[in-house]
Every structure is written in C-alpha cells, then in structure tokens.
Design an enzyme around this catalytic site. Structure first.
Site, PDB file in Angstrom:
ATOM      1  N   GLU A 127       0.981  -1.147  -0.019  1.00 36.65           N
ATOM      2  CA  GLU A 127      -0.174  -0.206  -0.041  1.00 36.65           C
ATOM      3  C   GLU A 127       0.780   1.267  -0.006  1.00 36.65           C
ATOM      4  O   GLU A 127       0.540   2.341   0.835  1.00 36.65           O
ATOM      5  CB  GLU A 127      -1.116   0.010   1.047  1.00 36.65           C
ATOM      6  CG  GLU A 127      -2.042  -1.198   1.100  1.00 36.65           C
ATOM      7  CD  GLU A 127      -2.923  -1.091   2.300  1.00 36.65           C
ATOM      8  OE1 GLU A 127      -2.834  -0.409   3.250  1.00 36.65           O
ATOM      9  OE2 GLU A 127      -3.591  -2.354   2.398  1.00 36.65           O
ATOM     10  N   ASN A 170       2.324  -5.445  -2.936  1.00 35.85           N
ATOM     11  CA  ASN A 170       0.735  -5.905  -2.648  1.00 35.85           C
ATOM     12  C   ASN A 170      -0.101  -4.188  -2.456  1.00 35.85           C
ATOM     13  O   ASN A 170       0.434  -3.539  -1.655  1.00 35.85           O
ATOM     14  CB  ASN A 170       0.631  -6.371  -1.492  1.00 35.85           C
ATOM     15  CG  ASN A 170      -0.674  -7.158  -1.269  1.00 35.85           C
ATOM     16  OD1 ASN A 170      -1.302  -7.791  -1.979  1.00 35.85           O
ATOM     17  ND2 ASN A 170      -1.120  -7.001  -0.166  1.00 35.85           N
ATOM     18  N   HIS A 206     -10.491  -6.206  -2.216  1.00 31.43           N
ATOM     19  CA  HIS A 206     -11.535  -5.807  -1.310  1.00 31.43           C
ATOM     20  C   HIS A 206     -12.651  -5.343  -2.032  1.00 31.43           C
ATOM     21  O   HIS A 206     -12.741  -4.070  -2.157  1.00 31.43           O
ATOM     22  CB  HIS A 206     -10.963  -5.096   0.006  1.00 31.43           C
ATOM     23  CG  HIS A 206     -10.060  -5.725   0.685  1.00 31.43           C
ATOM     24  ND1 HIS A 206     -10.459  -6.988   1.502  1.00 31.43           N
ATOM     25  CD2 HIS A 206      -8.749  -5.632   1.023  1.00 31.43           C
ATOM     26  CE1 HIS A 206      -9.215  -7.249   1.919  1.00 31.43           C
ATOM     27  NE2 HIS A 206      -8.156  -6.675   1.752  1.00 31.43           N
ATOM     28  N   GLU A 235      -6.162 -10.912  -1.055  1.00 27.15           N
ATOM     29  CA  GLU A 235      -7.059 -10.575  -0.073  1.00 27.15           C
ATOM     30  C   GLU A 235      -8.422 -10.486  -0.283  1.00 27.15           C
ATOM     31  O   GLU A 235      -9.310  -9.753   0.168  1.00 27.15           O
ATOM     32  CB  GLU A 235      -6.649  -9.209   0.737  1.00 27.15           C
ATOM     33  CG  GLU A 235      -5.120  -9.167   1.249  1.00 27.15           C
ATOM     34  CD  GLU A 235      -4.942  -7.762   1.998  1.00 27.15           C
ATOM     35  OE1 GLU A 235      -5.745  -7.065   2.279  1.00 27.15           O
ATOM     36  OE2 GLU A 235      -3.596  -7.613   2.002  1.00 27.15           O
ATOM     37  N   ASP A 237     -12.523 -10.458  -0.569  1.00 26.04           N
ATOM     38  CA  ASP A 237     -13.741 -10.453  -0.080  1.00 26.04           C
ATOM     39  C   ASP A 237     -14.631  -9.741  -0.553  1.00 26.04           C
ATOM     40  O   ASP A 237     -14.119  -8.586  -1.458  1.00 26.04           O
ATOM     41  CB  ASP A 237     -13.594 -10.272   1.504  1.00 26.04           C
ATOM     42  CG  ASP A 237     -13.129  -9.012   1.816  1.00 26.04           C
ATOM     43  OD1 ASP A 237     -12.955  -7.961   1.007  1.00 26.04           O
ATOM     44  OD2 ASP A 237     -12.827  -8.888   3.031  1.00 26.04           O
TER      45      ASP A 237
HETATM   46  O1  G3I Z   1      -4.555  -7.607  18.830  1.00 24.52           O
HETATM   47  C1  G3I Z   1      -5.185  -6.106  19.442  1.00 24.52           C
HETATM   48  C2  G3I Z   1      -5.735  -6.764  20.663  1.00 24.52           C
HETATM   49  O2  G3I Z   1      -4.833  -6.987  21.565  1.00 24.52           O
HETATM   50  C3  G3I Z   1      -6.483  -5.512  21.318  1.00 24.52           C
HETATM   51  O3  G3I Z   1      -7.066  -5.488  22.508  1.00 24.52           O
HETATM   52  C4  G3I Z   1      -7.445  -5.012  20.270  1.00 24.52           C
HETATM   53  C5  G3I Z   1      -8.310  -3.626  20.486  1.00 24.52           C
HETATM   54  O4  G3I Z   1      -8.594  -2.726  19.456  1.00 24.52           O
HETATM   55  O5  G3I Z   1      -6.989  -4.712  18.918  1.00 24.52           O
HETATM   56  C6  G3I Z   1      -6.238  -5.777  18.584  1.00 24.52           C
HETATM   57  O6  G3I Z   1      -5.666  -5.481  17.238  1.00 24.52           O
HETATM   58  C7  G3I Z   1      -6.384  -5.683  16.147  1.00 24.52           C
HETATM   59  C8  G3I Z   1      -6.065  -6.269  15.324  1.00 24.52           C
HETATM   60  O7  G3I Z   1      -6.799  -6.188  13.754  1.00 24.52           O
HETATM   61  C9  G3I Z   1      -6.192  -7.869  15.517  1.00 24.52           C
HETATM   62  O8  G3I Z   1      -7.423  -8.496  15.877  1.00 24.52           O
HETATM   63  C10 G3I Z   1      -6.485  -4.195  15.379  1.00 24.52           C
HETATM   64  O9  G3I Z   1      -7.024  -3.018  16.484  1.00 24.52           O
HETATM   65  C11 G3I Z   1      -7.163  -4.075  14.261  1.00 24.52           C
HETATM   66  O10 G3I Z   1      -7.262  -2.685  13.760  1.00 24.52           O
HETATM   67  C12 G3I Z   1      -6.543  -5.073  13.346  1.00 24.52           C
HETATM   68  O11 G3I Z   1      -7.439  -4.791  11.972  1.00 24.52           O
HETATM   69  C13 G3I Z   1      -6.427  -5.600  10.930  1.00 24.52           C
HETATM   70  C14 G3I Z   1      -6.373  -4.358  10.028  1.00 24.52           C
HETATM   71  O12 G3I Z   1      -5.499  -5.112   8.913  1.00 24.52           O
HETATM   72  C15 G3I Z   1      -5.566  -3.472  10.537  1.00 24.52           C
HETATM   73  O13 G3I Z   1      -5.166  -2.664   9.637  1.00 24.52           O
HETATM   74  C16 G3I Z   1      -7.455  -6.683  10.444  1.00 24.52           C
HETATM   75  O14 G3I Z   1      -7.609  -7.748  11.366  1.00 24.52           O
HETATM   76  C17 G3I Z   1      -6.925  -7.176   8.900  1.00 24.52           C
HETATM   77  O15 G3I Z   1      -7.766  -7.924   8.612  1.00 24.52           O
HETATM   78  C18 G3I Z   1      -6.513  -6.092   8.281  1.00 24.52           C
HETATM   79  O16 G3I Z   1      -6.007  -6.419   6.984  1.00 24.52           O
HETATM   80  C19 G3I Z   1      -5.706  -5.533   5.900  1.00 24.52           C
HETATM   81  C20 G3I Z   1      -4.401  -6.313   5.402  1.00 24.52           C
HETATM   82  O17 G3I Z   1      -3.430  -6.196   6.466  1.00 24.52           O
HETATM   83  C21 G3I Z   1      -3.836  -5.025   4.272  1.00 24.52           C
HETATM   84  N1  G3I Z   1      -4.878  -4.767   3.402  1.00 24.52           N
HETATM   85  C22 G3I Z   1      -6.004  -4.391   4.012  1.00 24.52           C
HETATM   86  C23 G3I Z   1      -6.767  -5.527   4.958  1.00 24.52           C
HETATM   87  C24 G3I Z   1      -8.020  -5.066   5.577  1.00 24.52           C
HETATM   88  O18 G3I Z   1      -8.011  -3.756   6.275  1.00 24.52           O
END
Ligand code: G3I
Length: 305
Positions: A127, A170, A206, A235, A237
């Site tokens: 990105e 990517n 996405h 990725e 969906d």
């Molecule tokens: O692990 C912490 C946890 O300890 C905490 O209590 C909680 C409270 O907010 O957050 C948890 O972390 C979260 C993490 O996912 C794991 O669940 C983050 O807040 C959350 O922001 C994070 O979101 C991820 C996101 O990327 C972050 O940018 C999504 O799961 C993940 O699916 C998403 O994936 C991205 C790709 O990497 C790049 N392309 C876009 C795609 C979708 O956004």
C-alpha cells in the site's frame, strides 16, 4: 475435486485464506481451514507491530503458530507484510533518516531470515501509493524520510534475505485499470527494466458496493503479467449475499484462471464471523461454517464438484 484447494491445484493454482492465530483453538475454524485451503496468510501476526514492537526485539510466537500449523497441513505460507505504513510501532516513526534505513533493512533481513526457505511469497511492500487520481506515493515514515528509492531498497534487501521467496508488491484499489494501478504498473515496468528484483504483484481485491469488481479486472491482471511478473489475488472478499455475491466471486475466479501467470487466490478470512468488515458477510463460509452460494460458485468455477 471437492475442496477449494484441491480444485485449484488441478488448475495449477493455490487457494488460500487469511488465518488468525487466536482462532486456531476453535475446532470448526481449524476443520474448515484444513479441509478447504492449501495456502495461509497470517492476517496480522507478521506485521511490524506484531514482530518487532521494540527496536531489535523480535516476537515470532503467534506467527510461528500459524506457520507450524500450515506446514503440518502441507499448506504454503504467504508472508504479510514487511514494509507498510500501518500497524507500524511508534518507535519507527520517530527515527531519523539513517536509523530508519537501518531499521527497515534489519527488519526485512531478520524477519525473512527467521523463516528463510519457508515462505512461498512475501508482500515486501504494502500500500505505498495514494488513492485517487494523483498516482502519487502515500506519505509514510519510509516515503517521507527515505524518498522514492525505499521500495527498490526493500526489494533488494529482501532478495538477499531469502532468495527462494517470491517478492511481491501488494495494494488495494489497483484491481482495475486506473490512476493508482497505472502508477504501480509504471513502477513494476521500471523495476523489470532495471533488474530490481520483483516477482509478483498482489491485488488485494476488497470489493463492495462502492468498490465493485472492475469490468477490466482480467485485463488489468493480464497487463501486469505481460511485464513478466506473477499476479496473485491476495485478500479477496466481496460484500453481499446470495446469487449476486456468488456471481461476483465467479467473475474473480474466472479472471484469474484466464491469466496464466495468475498463480493463486487468497480470501481474507475463513468465516464471515471473523471478517475484518464487522457486521459484513463477504466470505465463502457463513458464521456457522456453512458453505454459501459464493462457495459453490467458486468451487464450480475451479472445476470442482
Ligand atoms: O490484537 C489487538 C488486541 O490486543 C486489542 O485488544 C484490540 C483492541 O482494538 O486490537 C487488537 O488488534 C486489532 C487487530 O486487527 C487484531 O485483531 C487491531 O485493533 C485492528 O486494527 C486489526 O485490524 C486488522 C487491519 O488489517 C489493521 O489494519 C484486520 O484484522 C486485518 O484484517 C486488516 O487486514 C488488512 C491487510 O493487512 C492489508 N490490506 C487491507 C486489509 C483489511 O483492512
């Protein structure tokens, strides 16, 4: 073939999913993962904040759990992601230019070295371009301090760290032909011309009502492949349900199958229950791990029954 992975393999491709380490204790999650998929991408566990929360202190445990699980099941692993502006710990952004350059290269070398020979493809840079019509680079500590050359430097460091891994760029909103994908295309063409090591381009894919499957999706994959790189759908969906969602999934699978260098498809999660789109239903299995019409459409498009 009666599973996504087996059907894709018969077409010379992989079919993968994002995997979250904290669901590996759930029987239905693991059962569906093991049965249907032959490639795994850690959803968050290989990001910089997960692997190097403090400078020089690496924590591989959660990512190792996913890699170990995948290997035990004979799955490939996609590495996601080494250099990205998001999920970047605060210490990285406060470094000066020379320290940032050293930290970026050390992160790539240490992380890739930990799994040397074990990762099928790495998203080396994720990105790096802005949305919209500018075709410009996105602001990030890397872009702002190191300049345009940081992407090339990251790929060169990555090649040295694990010569057997395929090195990918990517991005999202690059799935059709537009200003952003043109900018990525021009970068890849320049890299190939100058011998900068790059093997693949990942199209996140996405899709939702605001960002539907582009009509020129296949054409866009094809033009990148013609540069001499593999293309991967990394990725996938698609928001929606029922027949409309199934038709969109079929279109994406058929586009990949029509491009010989489209080597595989990854969906961004096993079940709607754990999708990053909270409240959405963009995946192939519902919250109870039932196959959705989209699943049937994908399996059939791959030639399975
Ligand atoms: O692990 C912490 C946890 O300890 C905490 O209590 C909680 C409270 O907010 O957050 C948890 O972390 C979260 C993490 O996912 C794991 O669940 C983050 O807040 C959350 O922001 C994070 O979101 C991820 C996101 O990327 C972050 O940018 C999504 O799961 C993940 O699916 C998403 O994936 C991205 C790709 O990497 C790049 N392309 C876009 C795609 C979708 O956004």
């Amino acid at each position: 073939a009666s599973t996504l992975g087996d059907a894709a393999a018969e077409r010379g491709r992989y079919f993968g999913t994002a995997v979250a380490a904290n669901h590996l204790g759930e029987a239905d999650y693991v059962g569906t993962l093991n049965r249907e998929f032959n490639s795994a991408t850690p959803e968050n566990e290989m990001k910089w904040d997960a692997l190097e929360p403090q400078r020089g202190q690496f924590t591989f445990g959660n990512a190792d759990r996913i890699v170990d699980h995948a290997q035990a099941q004979g799955m490939d692993v996609r590495g996601h992601t080494l250099v990205w502006h998001s999920q970047l710990p605060g210490w990285v952004g406060s470094l000066g230019t020379n320290d940032l350059r050293a930290a970026m290269n050390n992160h790539i070398t240490t992380v890739m070295g930990h799994w040397r020979g074990e990762i099928h493809s790495w998203d080396v840079v994720n990105e790096a371009f802005q949305d919209g019509n500018s075709g410009a680079r996105r602001s990030s500590p890397f872009q702002d301090r190191l300049g345009n050359g940081y992407i090339e430097e990251a790929f060169r460091t990555a090649r040295a760290a694990d010569p057997n891994a395929k090195l990918c760029y990517n991005d999202y909103n690059t799935d059709g032909i537009n200003a952003k994908s043109n900018a990525v295309y021009n970068m890849v063409a320049d890299f190939k011309q100058r011998g900068v090591p790059i093997d693949c381009v990942g199209f996140q894919s996405h899709f939702n009502a605001q960002s539907p499957v582009p009509a020129d999706f296949q054409q866009n994959l094809q033009r990148f492949a013609a540069l001499g790189v593999d293309v991967q759908i990394t990725e996938l969906d698609i928001e929606g349900s029922g027949t409309a969602q199934a038709n969109n999934y079929r279109t994406v699978v058929n586009a990949c199958l029509a491009v010989s260098r489209c080597t595989g498809i990854t969906v961004w999660g096993v079940t709607d229950k754990y999708s990053w789109r909270s409240g959405g239903t963009p995946l192939l299995f519902d919250g109870n791990y039932n196959k959705k019409p989209a699943y049937d459409a994908v399996l059939a498009a791959l030639g399975g029954t």
